[in-house]
Design a protein around this motif. Structure first.
Motif, PDB file in Angstrom:
ATOM      1  N   ALA A  64       0.833  -1.210   0.000  1.00 39.19           N
ATOM      2  CA  ALA A  64       0.000   0.000   0.000  1.00 39.19           C
ATOM      3  C   ALA A  64       0.863   1.254   0.000  1.00 39.19           C
ATOM      4  O   ALA A  64       0.569   2.230  -0.719  1.00 39.19           O
ATOM      5  N   THR A  91      -2.426   5.231  -5.649  1.00 43.04           N
ATOM      6  CA  THR A  91      -3.471   5.089  -4.633  1.00 43.04           C
ATOM      7  C   THR A  91      -3.542   6.367  -3.825  1.00 43.04           C
ATOM      8  O   THR A  91      -2.623   7.202  -3.852  1.00 43.04           O
ATOM      9  N   THR A 108      -5.488   1.646   5.780  1.00 46.41           N
ATOM     10  CA  THR A 108      -4.770   0.376   5.919  1.00 46.41           C
ATOM     11  C   THR A 108      -3.864   0.387   7.147  1.00 46.41           C
ATOM     12  O   THR A 108      -3.781  -0.598   7.888  1.00 46.41           O
TER      13      THR A 108
END
Length: 219
Positions: free
Chosen positions: A99, A108, A116
Protein backbone atom coordinates in the motif's frame (compact mmCIF):
# COMPACT_ATOMS: atom_id res chain seq x y z
CA UNK A 1 64.94 -50.98 53.98
CA UNK A 2 64.10 -49.08 50.81
CA UNK A 3 61.55 -51.77 49.91
CA UNK A 4 59.88 -51.48 53.31
CA UNK A 5 59.48 -47.72 52.80
CA UNK A 6 57.93 -48.05 49.32
CA UNK A 7 55.40 -50.76 50.17
CA UNK A 8 53.18 -48.56 52.47
CA UNK A 9 53.07 -45.79 49.84
CA UNK A 10 52.14 -48.22 47.09
CA UNK A 11 49.49 -49.82 49.31
CA UNK A 12 47.90 -46.44 50.13
CA UNK A 13 47.67 -45.61 46.40
CA UNK A 14 46.05 -48.93 45.66
CA UNK A 15 43.49 -48.35 48.42
CA UNK A 16 42.75 -44.88 47.09
CA UNK A 17 42.09 -46.21 43.58
CA UNK A 18 39.99 -49.02 44.99
CA UNK A 19 37.85 -46.59 46.96
CA UNK A 20 37.51 -44.36 43.93
CA UNK A 21 36.22 -47.27 41.87
CA UNK A 22 33.76 -48.12 44.63
CA UNK A 23 32.57 -44.52 44.65
CA UNK A 24 31.83 -44.67 40.93
CA UNK A 25 29.94 -47.89 41.41
CA UNK A 26 27.71 -46.25 44.00
CA UNK A 27 29.23 -47.88 47.09
CA UNK A 28 31.14 -45.52 49.41
CA UNK A 29 33.44 -47.40 51.75
CA UNK A 30 34.95 -44.36 53.42
CA UNK A 31 34.85 -40.58 53.59
CA UNK A 32 36.04 -40.16 50.00
CA UNK A 33 35.30 -36.79 48.42
CA UNK A 34 34.66 -36.54 44.65
CA UNK A 35 37.49 -34.89 42.81
CA UNK A 36 37.50 -32.50 39.84
CA UNK A 37 35.69 -29.47 41.35
CA UNK A 38 37.20 -27.12 43.88
CA UNK A 39 35.04 -25.17 46.41
CA UNK A 40 35.56 -22.03 44.29
CA UNK A 41 34.23 -23.81 41.19
CA UNK A 42 31.23 -25.06 43.15
CA UNK A 43 30.43 -21.54 44.34
CA UNK A 44 30.62 -20.22 40.78
CA UNK A 45 28.70 -22.98 39.05
CA UNK A 46 26.26 -23.88 41.82
CA UNK A 47 25.65 -27.29 43.39
CA UNK A 48 26.99 -30.26 41.50
CA UNK A 49 23.61 -31.71 40.52
CA UNK A 50 23.32 -33.33 37.09
CA UNK A 51 20.92 -31.60 34.73
CA UNK A 52 19.43 -34.95 33.78
CA UNK A 53 17.84 -35.17 37.23
CA UNK A 54 15.59 -32.16 36.62
CA UNK A 55 14.73 -33.44 33.16
CA UNK A 56 13.78 -36.81 34.55
CA UNK A 57 11.54 -35.18 37.13
CA UNK A 58 9.70 -33.18 34.47
CA UNK A 59 9.26 -36.25 32.30
CA UNK A 60 8.01 -38.18 35.33
CA UNK A 61 5.35 -35.53 35.96
CA UNK A 62 4.17 -35.60 32.35
CA UNK A 63 3.89 -39.38 32.29
CA UNK A 64 1.88 -39.71 35.49
CA UNK A 65 -1.81 -40.51 35.40
CA UNK A 66 -4.07 -37.51 35.94
CA UNK A 67 -7.82 -37.14 36.40
CA UNK A 68 -9.82 -34.13 35.23
CA UNK A 69 -11.18 -32.04 38.11
CA UNK A 70 -12.17 -28.89 36.19
CA UNK A 71 -12.92 -28.02 32.58
CA UNK A 72 -13.77 -24.83 30.72
CA UNK A 73 -15.75 -25.73 27.58
CA UNK A 74 -15.31 -22.32 25.92
CA UNK A 75 -11.54 -22.64 25.66
CA UNK A 76 -11.95 -23.89 22.08
CA UNK A 77 -13.64 -20.63 21.14
CA UNK A 78 -10.80 -18.64 22.69
CA UNK A 79 -8.33 -20.78 20.77
CA UNK A 80 -10.11 -20.14 17.47
CA UNK A 81 -10.38 -16.41 18.19
CA UNK A 82 -6.69 -16.19 19.11
CA UNK A 83 -5.62 -17.92 15.90
CA UNK A 84 -8.02 -15.82 13.83
CA UNK A 85 -6.60 -12.58 15.22
CA UNK A 86 -3.10 -13.90 14.54
CA UNK A 87 -3.96 -14.54 10.88
CA UNK A 88 -5.68 -11.19 10.55
CA UNK A 89 -2.69 -9.36 12.00
CA UNK A 90 -0.32 -11.20 9.70
CA UNK A 91 -2.49 -10.37 6.68
CA UNK A 92 -2.67 -6.67 7.48
CA UNK A 93 1.09 -6.50 8.05
CA UNK A 94 1.71 -8.17 4.68
CA UNK A 95 -0.50 -5.80 2.69
CA UNK A 96 0.87 -2.69 4.42
CA UNK A 97 4.17 -2.37 2.42
CA UNK A 98 2.47 -2.71 -1.01
CA UNK A 99 0.00 0.00 0.00
CA UNK A 100 2.84 2.42 0.79
CA UNK A 101 4.63 1.50 -2.45
CA UNK A 102 1.51 2.19 -4.50
CA UNK A 103 1.03 5.50 -2.69
CA UNK A 104 4.61 6.59 -3.45
CA UNK A 105 4.04 5.65 -7.09
CA UNK A 106 0.91 7.81 -7.12
CA UNK A 107 -1.45 4.92 -7.86
CA UNK A 108 -3.47 5.09 -4.63
CA UNK A 109 -4.85 7.76 -2.35
CA UNK A 110 -3.61 8.91 1.04
CA UNK A 111 -6.95 7.93 2.58
CA UNK A 112 -6.47 4.28 1.56
CA UNK A 113 -2.95 4.21 3.01
CA UNK A 114 -4.15 5.80 6.25
CA UNK A 115 -7.05 3.37 6.48
CA UNK A 116 -4.77 0.38 5.92
CA UNK A 117 -2.35 1.63 8.55
CA UNK A 118 -5.15 2.16 11.05
CA UNK A 119 -6.50 -1.34 10.46
CA UNK A 120 -3.04 -2.84 10.95
CA UNK A 121 -2.49 -0.95 14.20
CA UNK A 122 -5.93 -1.86 15.49
CA UNK A 123 -5.37 -5.52 14.61
CA UNK A 124 -2.07 -5.49 16.49
CA UNK A 125 -3.66 -3.98 19.59
CA UNK A 126 -6.53 -6.45 19.48
CA UNK A 127 -4.13 -9.35 19.00
CA UNK A 128 -2.13 -8.33 22.07
CA UNK A 129 -5.30 -7.83 24.14
CA UNK A 130 -6.89 -11.14 23.17
CA UNK A 131 -3.61 -13.02 23.55
CA UNK A 132 -2.98 -11.45 26.96
CA UNK A 133 -6.41 -12.55 28.13
CA UNK A 134 -6.61 -15.98 26.51
CA UNK A 135 -3.17 -17.09 27.76
CA UNK A 136 -4.35 -16.62 31.34
CA UNK A 137 -7.58 -18.57 31.08
CA UNK A 138 -7.43 -22.10 32.46
CA UNK A 139 -8.85 -24.64 30.04
CA UNK A 140 -8.55 -27.74 32.20
CA UNK A 141 -7.13 -28.81 35.53
CA UNK A 142 -5.99 -32.31 36.40
CA UNK A 143 -4.91 -33.96 39.65
CA UNK A 144 -2.59 -36.94 39.93
CA UNK A 145 -3.43 -40.11 41.84
CA UNK A 146 -1.49 -39.04 44.93
CA UNK A 147 -3.23 -35.62 45.06
CA UNK A 148 0.16 -33.91 45.16
CA UNK A 149 0.56 -32.45 41.64
CA UNK A 150 -1.86 -30.18 39.80
CA UNK A 151 -1.68 -30.13 36.01
CA UNK A 152 -3.00 -26.91 34.48
CA UNK A 153 -3.72 -26.53 30.76
CA UNK A 154 -3.95 -23.12 29.09
CA UNK A 155 -3.13 -21.48 25.75
CA UNK A 156 0.15 -19.95 24.64
CA UNK A 157 0.63 -16.97 22.32
CA UNK A 158 0.06 -19.09 19.21
CA UNK A 159 -3.21 -20.53 20.51
CA UNK A 160 -1.72 -23.92 21.29
CA UNK A 161 -2.14 -25.92 24.44
CA UNK A 162 0.48 -25.48 27.14
CA UNK A 163 0.64 -27.58 30.32
CA UNK A 164 2.24 -26.59 33.60
CA UNK A 165 2.72 -28.74 36.70
CA UNK A 166 2.26 -27.23 40.16
CA UNK A 167 2.69 -28.77 43.61
CA UNK A 168 -0.67 -28.75 45.38
CA UNK A 169 1.01 -27.31 48.47
CA UNK A 170 2.04 -24.27 46.41
CA UNK A 171 -1.47 -23.51 45.14
CA UNK A 172 -3.54 -21.05 47.17
CA UNK A 173 -7.07 -21.95 48.13
CA UNK A 174 -9.94 -19.74 47.02
CA UNK A 175 -10.14 -18.30 50.51
CA UNK A 176 -6.42 -17.45 50.56
CA UNK A 177 -6.69 -15.49 47.30
CA UNK A 178 -9.40 -13.26 48.76
CA UNK A 179 -11.95 -14.27 46.12
CA UNK A 180 -15.47 -15.49 46.72
CA UNK A 181 -16.93 -18.57 45.06
CA UNK A 182 -19.85 -16.39 43.95
CA UNK A 183 -17.58 -14.29 41.75
CA UNK A 184 -17.60 -14.95 38.02
CA UNK A 185 -13.82 -15.05 37.62
CA UNK A 186 -11.50 -16.61 40.22
CA UNK A 187 -7.74 -16.44 40.53
CA UNK A 188 -5.33 -19.36 40.41
CA UNK A 189 -2.45 -18.07 42.51
CA UNK A 190 0.69 -19.62 43.93
CA UNK A 191 2.68 -18.92 47.06
CA UNK A 192 6.00 -19.01 45.21
CA UNK A 193 5.16 -16.79 42.22
CA UNK A 194 3.26 -13.54 41.57
CA UNK A 195 1.96 -14.88 38.25
CA UNK A 196 -1.65 -15.93 38.21
CA UNK A 197 -4.20 -17.58 35.96
CA UNK A 198 -7.97 -17.32 35.94
CA UNK A 199 -10.86 -19.80 35.95
CA UNK A 200 -14.60 -19.60 36.40
CA UNK A 201 -17.02 -21.77 38.32
CA UNK A 202 -19.98 -20.12 36.60
CA UNK A 203 -18.92 -20.85 33.01
CA UNK A 204 -16.69 -23.83 33.81
CA UNK A 205 -17.53 -27.19 35.35
CA UNK A 206 -16.09 -28.95 38.38
CA UNK A 207 -15.86 -32.57 37.29
CA UNK A 208 -14.69 -34.03 40.62
CA UNK A 209 -15.80 -31.82 43.50
CA UNK A 210 -14.15 -33.88 46.23
CA UNK A 211 -10.70 -33.77 44.64
CA UNK A 212 -11.20 -30.16 43.54
CA UNK A 213 -11.73 -29.17 47.18
CA UNK A 214 -8.43 -30.84 48.12
CA UNK A 215 -6.69 -28.18 46.05
CA UNK A 216 -8.86 -25.08 46.43
CA UNK A 217 -10.69 -25.75 49.70
CA UNK A 218 -14.37 -26.11 50.40
CA UNK A 219 -16.83 -23.99 48.42
Amino acid sequence: MIRSMLIPKFTSRVLTCTRGSCLLAGRILGPVQPRGHSPLQQSLHGPLVPQSISLVRVSDLSTQKYSVIYTFPYIKGLRALSRLKLLQTGFTVVILPPAYILYLMGKTSFFLVSYTTGVALFAGVMLYTISHFSRRVVGRMYLDQSNSTLKVSHLNFWGRRHDIYLPVSDVMTIGDTGDSVKETILQLKRHSSPQKLYFSLRFGYVVDKQRFEKVFGNF
